[in-house]
Motif scaffolding. Structure first.
Motif, PDB file in Angstrom:
ATOM      1  N   GLY A 168       0.807  -1.216   0.000  1.00 37.45           N
ATOM      2  CA  GLY A 168       0.000   0.000   0.000  1.00 37.45           C
ATOM      3  C   GLY A 168       0.835   1.258   0.000  1.00 37.45           C
ATOM      4  N   THR A 169       1.904   1.267  -0.812  1.00 38.85           N
ATOM      5  CA  THR A 169       2.783   2.423  -0.858  1.00 38.85           C
ATOM      6  C   THR A 169       2.959   2.919  -2.296  1.00 38.85           C
ATOM      7  N   ALA A 170       3.189   4.216  -2.421  1.00 32.27           N
ATOM      8  CA  ALA A 170       3.523   4.846  -3.700  1.00 32.27           C
ATOM      9  C   ALA A 170       4.893   5.486  -3.540  1.00 32.27           C
ATOM     10  N   THR A 171       5.850   5.072  -4.374  1.00 29.12           N
ATOM     11  CA  THR A 171       7.230   5.527  -4.243  1.00 29.12           C
ATOM     12  C   THR A 171       7.635   6.274  -5.508  1.00 29.12           C
ATOM     13  N   TYR A 172       8.178   7.478  -5.342  1.00 31.47           N
ATOM     14  CA  TYR A 172       8.514   8.297  -6.502  1.00 31.47           C
ATOM     15  C   TYR A 172       9.517   9.372  -6.101  1.00 31.47           C
ATOM     16  N   TRP A 173      10.174   9.935  -7.122  1.00 33.97           N
ATOM     17  CA  TRP A 173      11.075  11.063  -6.920  1.00 33.97           C
ATOM     18  C   TRP A 173      10.305  12.366  -7.116  1.00 33.97           C
ATOM     19  N   GLY A 174      10.762  13.428  -6.448  1.00 36.46           N
ATOM     20  CA  GLY A 174      10.123  14.727  -6.580  1.00 36.46           C
ATOM     21  C   GLY A 174       8.870  14.825  -5.740  1.00 36.46           C
ATOM     22  N   ASP A 175       7.966  15.745  -6.148  1.00 32.37           N
ATOM     23  CA  ASP A 175       6.753  15.956  -5.356  1.00 32.37           C
ATOM     24  C   ASP A 175       5.535  15.248  -5.941  1.00 32.37           C
ATOM     25  N   GLY A 176       5.731  14.559  -7.055  1.00 35.74           N
ATOM     26  CA  GLY A 176       4.621  13.790  -7.639  1.00 35.74           C
ATOM     27  C   GLY A 176       3.676  14.599  -8.494  1.00 35.74           C
ATOM     28  N   ASN A 177       3.997  15.870  -8.744  1.00 37.75           N
ATOM     29  CA  ASN A 177       3.075  16.734  -9.482  1.00 37.75           C
ATOM     30  C   ASN A 177       3.400  16.877 -10.974  1.00 37.75           C
ATOM     31  N   GLN A 178       4.565  16.390 -11.399  1.00 42.57           N
ATOM     32  CA  GLN A 178       4.945  16.542 -12.801  1.00 42.57           C
ATOM     33  C   GLN A 178       4.020  15.716 -13.704  1.00 42.57           C
ATOM     34  N   ILE A 179       3.556  16.334 -14.776  1.00 44.16           N
ATOM     35  CA  ILE A 179       2.683  15.655 -15.724  1.00 44.16           C
ATOM     36  C   ILE A 179       3.488  14.660 -16.557  1.00 44.16           C
ATOM     37  N   ILE A 180       2.941  13.454 -16.733  1.00 43.42           N
ATOM     38  CA  ILE A 180       3.588  12.382 -17.496  1.00 43.42           C
ATOM     39  C   ILE A 180       2.660  11.969 -18.632  1.00 43.42           C
ATOM     40  N   ASP A 181       3.191  11.884 -19.852  1.00 40.61           N
ATOM     41  CA  ASP A 181       2.427  11.340 -20.973  1.00 40.61           C
ATOM     42  C   ASP A 181       2.385   9.822 -20.822  1.00 40.61           C
ATOM     43  N   ALA A 182       1.202   9.246 -20.985  1.00 39.16           N
ATOM     44  CA  ALA A 182       1.077   7.798 -20.811  1.00 39.16           C
ATOM     45  C   ALA A 182      -0.007   7.230 -21.723  1.00 39.16           C
ATOM     46  N   THR A 183       0.251   6.029 -22.235  1.00 34.93           N
ATOM     47  CA  THR A 183      -0.675   5.324 -23.112  1.00 34.93           C
ATOM     48  C   THR A 183      -0.601   3.843 -22.771  1.00 34.93           C
ATOM     49  N   SER A 184      -1.720   3.144 -22.868  1.00 34.30           N
ATOM     50  CA  SER A 184      -1.712   1.709 -22.592  1.00 34.30           C
ATOM     51  C   SER A 184      -1.011   0.955 -23.714  1.00 34.30           C
ATOM     52  N   VAL A 185      -0.503  -0.216 -23.402  1.00 37.12           N
ATOM     53  CA  VAL A 185       0.099  -1.089 -24.415  1.00 37.12           C
ATOM     54  C   VAL A 185      -0.902  -1.382 -25.517  1.00 37.12           C
ATOM     55  N   GLU A 186      -2.136  -1.667 -25.124  1.00 35.80           N
ATOM     56  CA  GLU A 186      -3.173  -2.024 -26.094  1.00 35.80           C
ATOM     57  C   GLU A 186      -3.412  -0.887 -27.087  1.00 35.80           C
ATOM     58  N   SER A 200       0.061   7.562 -45.999  1.00 33.52           N
ATOM     59  CA  SER A 200       0.065   9.028 -46.034  1.00 33.52           C
ATOM     60  C   SER A 200       0.734   9.646 -44.812  1.00 33.52           C
ATOM     61  N   VAL A 201       1.116   8.842 -43.833  1.00 35.38           N
ATOM     62  CA  VAL A 201       1.779   9.367 -42.635  1.00 35.38           C
ATOM     63  C   VAL A 201       3.149   9.925 -43.010  1.00 35.38           C
ATOM     64  N   ASP A 202       3.426  11.141 -42.566  1.00 32.81           N
ATOM     65  CA  ASP A 202       4.712  11.774 -42.855  1.00 32.81           C
ATOM     66  C   ASP A 202       5.832  11.110 -42.067  1.00 32.81           C
ATOM     67  N   ALA A 203       7.032  11.166 -42.628  1.00 31.25           N
ATOM     68  CA  ALA A 203       8.205  10.687 -41.901  1.00 31.25           C
ATOM     69  C   ALA A 203       8.458  11.595 -40.697  1.00 31.25           C
ATOM     70  N   GLY A 204       9.120  11.040 -39.684  1.00 29.27           N
ATOM     71  CA  GLY A 204       9.430  11.803 -38.483  1.00 29.27           C
ATOM     72  C   GLY A 204       8.613  11.339 -37.291  1.00 29.27           C
ATOM     73  N   LYS A 205       8.548  12.177 -36.271  1.00 23.36           N
ATOM     74  CA  LYS A 205       7.841  11.818 -35.044  1.00 23.36           C
ATOM     75  C   LYS A 205       6.341  11.697 -35.283  1.00 23.36           C
ATOM     76  N   PHE A 206       5.768  10.662 -34.701  1.00 23.39           N
ATOM     77  CA  PHE A 206       4.311  10.529 -34.641  1.00 23.39           C
ATOM     78  C   PHE A 206       3.984  10.281 -33.171  1.00 23.39           C
ATOM     79  N   ALA A 207       3.516  11.333 -32.495  1.00 22.81           N
ATOM     80  CA  ALA A 207       3.287  11.268 -31.049  1.00 22.81           C
ATOM     81  C   ALA A 207       1.805  11.256 -30.718  1.00 22.81           C
ATOM     82  N   PHE A 208       1.463  10.512 -29.687  1.00 14.10           N
ATOM     83  CA  PHE A 208       0.099  10.491 -29.160  1.00 14.10           C
ATOM     84  C   PHE A 208       0.175  10.053 -27.707  1.00 14.10           C
ATOM     85  N   ALA A 209      -0.880  10.324 -26.954  1.00 10.63           N
ATOM     86  CA  ALA A 209      -0.902   9.921 -25.543  1.00 10.63           C
ATOM     87  C   ALA A 209      -2.339   9.736 -25.096  1.00 10.63           C
ATOM     88  N   GLY A 210      -2.603   8.650 -24.414  1.00 13.86           N
ATOM     89  CA  GLY A 210      -3.933   8.397 -23.899  1.00 13.86           C
ATOM     90  C   GLY A 210      -4.304   9.352 -22.785  1.00 13.86           C
TER      91      GLY A 210
END
Length: 304
Positions: A168-186, A200-210
């Protein structure tokens, strides 16, 4: 026009989900390159892919002849391999070189994660390997689509380390307020399948986040989902994390010991956060929020 796609790494946890969604794409011919050992050890999974319409060829990233057979007649290569320099650099570059010889148009290297192109050289071993691979792949002339989805939401699941569900513990660095981009494996696998099937997708970065969520907000979701309160155990400040990371970088006996600290450093500072999200590129892909992911994948609260 039918797209011919080669997936390498299809028997892994992530690669198998990419294969699943690829086989649902219209006008796509799916070829899976499987090592000889995998065709025996994971024959049930391979058989299921074949029954769903996949073509399976045996090959190895160290065998040029087998790579040439695997890439022949292919439009797009998806790499879902994991490993050290021999796989991430040597293997992927050999795969791209084979593709170039056979007229392959595009490759999706195994870059999935935070924006590794914004990382500081020398701080994150795996990011350095992937950037070096991408630079050498670019020299082949094949277009790259660098898929970036942030962290996997599964990092908050039992056994991943951030949340200890038994203690029943949450362990992390900092204050826990930094926003993190996250997406499920699925969701990541589903997006990769769409991107690969879309010329038609352009070359380069293709970024997304759930979702874009902090550790503290994730804790609130998990507490509501599990019905229990997690005690918070901050490990220290950014400065203290940098000291721990620098010490780990000097641990020559275990060169990968710094990798997890580097991930935590970038999630703490936001340096490798994603930009230019293309969440809405494919309307039929409904990226799930962390709250929805928790309802599906995390333990449920005990009810009387």
């Amino acid at each position: 026009m039918t797209q011919h796609i080669l997936l390498v790494g299809a028997t892994g946890m992530f690669g198998s989900r990419i294969a699943h969604f690829l086989l649902q794409q219209p006008d796509v011919h799916v070829r899976l390159m499987i090592r000889a050992a995998e065709s025996g050890d994971k024959q049930d999974a391979v058989r299921a892919f074949v029954e769903a319409g996949a073509e399976v060829v045996e090959g190895d990233l160290t065998d040029q002849a087998s790579l040439d057979r695997a890439t022949h007649g292919i439009d797009t290569i998806i790499s879902a391999v994991q490993g050290g320099p021999d796989v991430i650099i040597d293997g992927q570059v050999a795969l791209a070189q084979s593709g170039a010889r056979n007229g392959v148009s595009r490759i999706l290297p195994s870059d999935y994660g935070l924006d590794l192109f914004e990382a500081t050289s020398g701080e994150h071993l795996m990011f350095d390997l992937r950037r070096r691979a991408d630079e050498q792949i670019a020299a082949t002339g094949i277009q790259q689509v660098n898929v970036l989805q942030g962290a996997f939401m599964e990092m908050f699941a039992p056994g991943a380390g951030t949340f200890d569900y038994q203690a029943g513990t949450a362990t992390y660095w900092g204050d826990g307020n930094q926003i993190i981009d996250a997406t499920s494996v699925e969701d990541t696998a589903q997006m990769v399948a769409h991107i690969a099937a879309d010329p038609s997708v352009d070359a380069g970065k293709f970024a997304f986040a759930g979702d874009r969520i902090s550790i503290l907000d994730a804790a609130k979701v998990i507490e509501a989902q599990t019905g229990r309160t997690f005690q918070h155990h901050p490990l220290g400040s950014e400065a203290e994390l940098r000291v721990a990371h620098a010490q780990a970088l000097n641990d020559t006996a275990n060169p990968f010991s710094s990798v997890m600290l580097a991930y935590q450093l970038y999630m703490l500072t936001g340096q490798t956060n994603l930009t230019g999200l293309q969440n809405d590129r494919y309307p039929d892909v409904k990226l799930e929020s962390f709250a929805r992911f928790a309802q599906r994948a995390l333990p449920h609260a005990q009810t009387a």
